[in-house]
Design an enzyme around this catalytic site. Structure first.
Site, short mmCIF file in Angstrom:
data_model
loop_
_atom_site.label_atom_id
_atom_site.label_comp_id
_atom_site.label_asym_id
_atom_site.label_seq_id
_atom_site.Cartn_x
_atom_site.Cartn_y
_atom_site.Cartn_z
N HIS A 187 0.80 -1.27 0.05
CA HIS A 187 -0.02 -0.03 -0.10
C HIS A 187 0.67 1.25 -0.02
O HIS A 187 0.41 2.43 -0.23
CB HIS A 187 -1.01 0.04 1.25
CG HIS A 187 -0.31 0.36 2.48
ND1 HIS A 187 -0.07 -0.68 3.46
CD2 HIS A 187 -0.10 1.63 3.04
CE1 HIS A 187 0.28 0.03 4.51
NE2 HIS A 187 0.49 1.32 4.29
N ASP B 61 -0.49 -7.34 1.50
CA ASP B 61 0.10 -6.19 1.55
C ASP B 61 1.53 -6.49 1.90
O ASP B 61 2.21 -6.09 2.95
CB ASP B 61 -0.59 -5.36 2.91
CG ASP B 61 -0.15 -3.89 2.72
OD1 ASP B 61 0.36 -3.55 1.85
OD2 ASP B 61 -0.36 -3.16 3.78
N SER C 244 4.08 2.53 8.40
CA SER C 244 3.95 1.51 7.45
C SER C 244 4.77 1.21 6.52
O SER C 244 5.85 1.91 6.01
CB SER C 244 2.71 2.33 6.33
OG SER C 244 1.32 2.42 6.89
#
Length: 319
Positions: A118, A168, A266
């Site tokens: 992502h 992911d 992230s």
């Protein structure tokens, strides 16, 4: 009668033992060898000497400098110099040379960085630059060795479909190889799936607090715990998790205190210490999606790296 019963008990115990052994994932021999090779390339020094006698044999001696830089993490706080030499910061550099850093990553070879898929959908732009060897941004007074690398390309997992957060994971390829030293060298890939691991170390340059929004320029570390399958109860189905929590491909990790990963973390790793080499870590998970940042007993979901080992090895083998 009793001997027959005893024989059946023995057979049952043997069957249970075989079932247990079959349920324990075997370590990947290639990954074990590669991990050891990385450790040796940075932490072992071999010198040679011989006695001052004609035709005396040459003797080789190896000095192993692989020691831990820090004790086990109890709470959280700033990382120490050289503590996480596999930490990578990823961002987008515009045509004027300005860089917006928005994701983390983990160095897993001399050319490859593991991150979240992502991260390639950031509004700031595509990932095109990586910084290795840094500790605190915008300072030259820390004990660090920052170096920027152009991103040659990246490969998100084919099963990833934005905005859903399943699969992911992405492998970023750098435009040139990394020269390993004490500030920059890879983390090991997992030897197992992490189900039996009780706690992990999460690192990143993300926000320290969600409210007020606190900018962070120094690499942080925090100890988080394995919540097993609790995310099936705490994660509601939405466009990012249309099927809810997937315990096969995701790790459920959090804390009963105000300790968590947050915005900006992230793509960064959750780690465990290598059992034999205290200077090395395994990257067990990738920071993926939080349910409620910095909320006690509400764990977040991380990509379970071990599930994707075959795919990762395919990416490492590509030119």
């Amino acid at each position: 009668m009793s001997s027959a019963i005893f024989g059946k008990v023995v057979q049952l115990e043997a069957a249970l033992l075989l079932l247990f052994v079959a349920s324990v994932p075997a370590q990947d021999a290639d990954i074990v060898r590669t991990c050891t090779a990385y450790k040796r390339s940075v932490w072992e020094e071999t010198s040679e000497f011989s006695f001052l006698i004609e035709d005396a044999p040459i003797i080789y001696k190896t000095l192993d400098k692989c020691t831990s830089y820090a004790p086990l993490i109890i709470g959280g706080g700033p990382a120490l110099p050289k503590e996480f030499p596999h930490a990578v910061r990823l961002g987008h550099q515009d045509n004027n040379g300005e860089v917006d850093w928005f994701c983390g990553g983990t160095l897993i070879s001399d050319r490859h960085v593991l991150t979240a898929a992502h991260c390639h959908y950031s509004p700031q732009g595509s990932v095109n630059i990586a910084r290795l060897g840094d500790l605190e941004f915008d300072t030259s007074s820390d004990d660090a060795d920052p170096e920027d690398f152009v991103v040659k390309n990246f490969t998100p997992h084919p099963g990833y479909s934005y905005p859903a957060i399943y699969n992911d994971i992405s492998v970023v390829r750098l435009s040139r190889p990394v020269t390993f030293n004490e500030y920059k060298h890879p983390a090991c890939l997992p030897f197992d799936d992490g189900r039996a691991v009780s706690s992990f170390i999460a690192i990143g340059w993300g926000q320290l607090e969600i409210v007020p929004r606190t900018e962070n320029k120094k690499l942080q570390k925090v100890k988080l715990y394995n919540y097993g399958t609790r995310c099936r109860m705490t994660a509601e189905k939405n466009e990012e998790l249309p099927e809810g929590y997937n315990a096969t491909t995701q790790l459920c990790i959090g804390s009963n205190d105000h300790k968590d990963t947050c915005n900006g973390d992230s793509g960064g790793p959750v780690l465990i210490y290598h059992k034999k080499h205290p200077c090395m870590y395994h990257v067990m998970g990738i920071t993926s999606i939080g349910v409620a940042c910095d909320t006690p007993d509400i764990p977040a979901m991380y990509t379970r790296v071990h599930f994707y080992l075959d795919w990762i090895k395919q990416q490492l083998a590509r030119n």
